[in-house]
Design a protein around this motif. Structure first.
Motif, short mmCIF file in Angstrom:
data_model
loop_
_atom_site.label_atom_id
_atom_site.label_comp_id
_atom_site.label_asym_id
_atom_site.label_seq_id
_atom_site.Cartn_x
_atom_site.Cartn_y
_atom_site.Cartn_z
N PRO A 61 4.11 8.27 3.16
CA PRO A 61 3.15 7.60 3.12
C PRO A 61 2.10 7.11 2.19
O PRO A 61 1.26 5.93 1.55
N VAL A 62 2.20 7.87 0.85
CA VAL A 62 1.61 7.84 -0.22
C VAL A 62 1.93 6.73 -0.37
O VAL A 62 0.56 5.56 -1.40
N ASN A 63 3.11 6.25 -1.09
CA ASN A 63 3.69 5.74 -1.79
C ASN A 63 3.76 4.00 -0.61
O ASN A 63 3.60 2.84 -1.60
N ALA A 64 3.77 3.92 -0.12
CA ALA A 64 3.96 3.31 1.13
C ALA A 64 2.19 2.70 0.70
O ALA A 64 1.76 0.47 1.36
N GLY A 65 1.14 3.61 1.09
CA GLY A 65 -0.26 2.61 1.47
C GLY A 65 -0.48 2.37 0.00
O GLY A 65 -1.06 1.25 -0.25
N ILE A 66 0.06 2.50 -0.96
CA ILE A 66 -0.57 2.64 -2.45
C ILE A 66 0.68 1.15 -3.00
O ILE A 66 -0.89 -0.29 -3.26
N ALA A 67 1.69 0.65 -2.67
CA ALA A 67 2.17 -0.02 -2.94
C ALA A 67 1.83 -1.49 -1.79
O ALA A 67 1.95 -2.18 -2.15
N SER A 68 1.18 -1.29 -0.65
CA SER A 68 0.57 -2.35 0.10
C SER A 68 -0.82 -2.35 -0.25
O SER A 68 -0.86 -3.74 0.01
N VAL A 69 -1.60 -1.69 -0.89
CA VAL A 69 -2.20 -1.48 -1.69
C VAL A 69 -2.53 -3.11 -2.55
O VAL A 69 -2.85 -4.51 -2.87
N VAL A 70 -1.49 -2.55 -3.79
CA VAL A 70 -0.66 -3.13 -4.47
C VAL A 70 -0.62 -4.96 -4.13
O VAL A 70 -1.21 -5.87 -4.92
N ALA A 71 0.24 -4.99 -3.59
CA ALA A 71 0.90 -6.13 -2.93
C ALA A 71 -0.31 -7.06 -1.95
O ALA A 71 -0.12 -8.23 -1.82
N ASP A 72 -1.23 -6.22 -1.53
CA ASP A 72 -2.65 -7.05 -1.33
C ASP A 72 -3.33 -7.63 -1.67
O ASP A 72 -3.72 -8.95 -1.97
N THR A 73 -3.62 -7.00 -2.92
CA THR A 73 -4.15 -7.58 -3.99
C THR A 73 -3.76 -9.01 -5.05
O THR A 73 -4.43 -9.69 -5.14
N ILE A 74 -2.34 -8.62 -5.30
CA ILE A 74 -1.63 -9.04 -5.75
C ILE A 74 -1.01 -10.31 -5.21
O ILE A 74 -1.02 -11.64 -5.64
N GLY A 75 -1.56 -9.90 -3.98
CA GLY A 75 -0.99 -11.34 -2.38
C GLY A 75 -2.33 -12.66 -2.75
O GLY A 75 -1.99 -13.56 -3.13
N PHE A 76 -3.92 -11.51 -2.70
CA PHE A 76 -5.15 -12.24 -2.43
C PHE A 76 -5.38 -13.18 -4.22
O PHE A 76 -5.53 -14.36 -3.86
#
Length: 175
Positions: A61-76
């Motif tokens: 969960p920690v890796n997936a959560g952080i990666a998801s935040v990174v993907a969301d931010t880069i995507g924006f």
């Protein structure tokens, strides 16, 4: 100086390999986020949740959560749609955490996939997203089309997740 390696299930996990695979899955998420299948004006099927679920399955969960935040931010940053709202980044964090919590080091079953997707759909699609849209635009908290969309997409997402994660769990991944 020797790098620290985590030993899981008798196998050594390399932090470098984990970071590389995480980055690759974030990149796949970004690409998939650009493509959706539209069925009319109200129904779009997207596949960007799949790499995040795979990260949850592989690294927790920690890796997936952080990666998801990174993907969301880069995507924006790459493709801004309106103004940045942190509520949607919080949604991304929760999606990664939830997928990791349901799938990491657990047997993949249709029931587990269905439950995980139901929890994500209810919390993210039917509760938090309408709250964020209400804060941003004053839209109604309960919209019929959103509920219909969630009901229609639910079996599609469960099927995709089950097929992907079940096949991944059968392969002896040296990750």
């Amino acid at each position: 100086m020797q790098k620290q390696k985590e030993v899981v299930n008798g196998r050594t996990k390399s932090p470098t390999k984990m970071l590389t695979i995480t980055a690759a899955l974030v990149a796949i998420n970004l690409v998939l986020n650009q493509f959706t299948l539209a069925f009319g004006p109200l129904l779009e099927v997207g596949f960007a949740f799949l790499p995040i679920a795979v990260l949850g399955f592989l690294y927790g969960p920690v890796n997936a959560g952080i990666a998801s935040v990174v993907a969301d931010t880069i995507g924006f940053v790459l493709r801004p749609a309106g103004f940045f709202f942190p509520g949607f980044t919080f949604n991304a964090l929760l999606i990664g955490l939830l997928f990791g919590w349901f799938f990491y080091r657990k047997t993949i079953t249709l029931g587990r996939i269905a439950t995980a997707n139901l929890v994500v759909t209810i919390i993210i699609s039917l509760i938090l997203t309408p709250i964020w849209l209400n804060i941003m635009f004053g839209s109604p908290l309960f919209a019929g089309p959103r509920i219909v969309k969630a009901i229609v997409l639910y079996p599609v997402e469960v099927g995709l997740l089950y097929a992907l994660l079940k096949n991944l769990s059968r392969v002896d991944l040296k990750l």
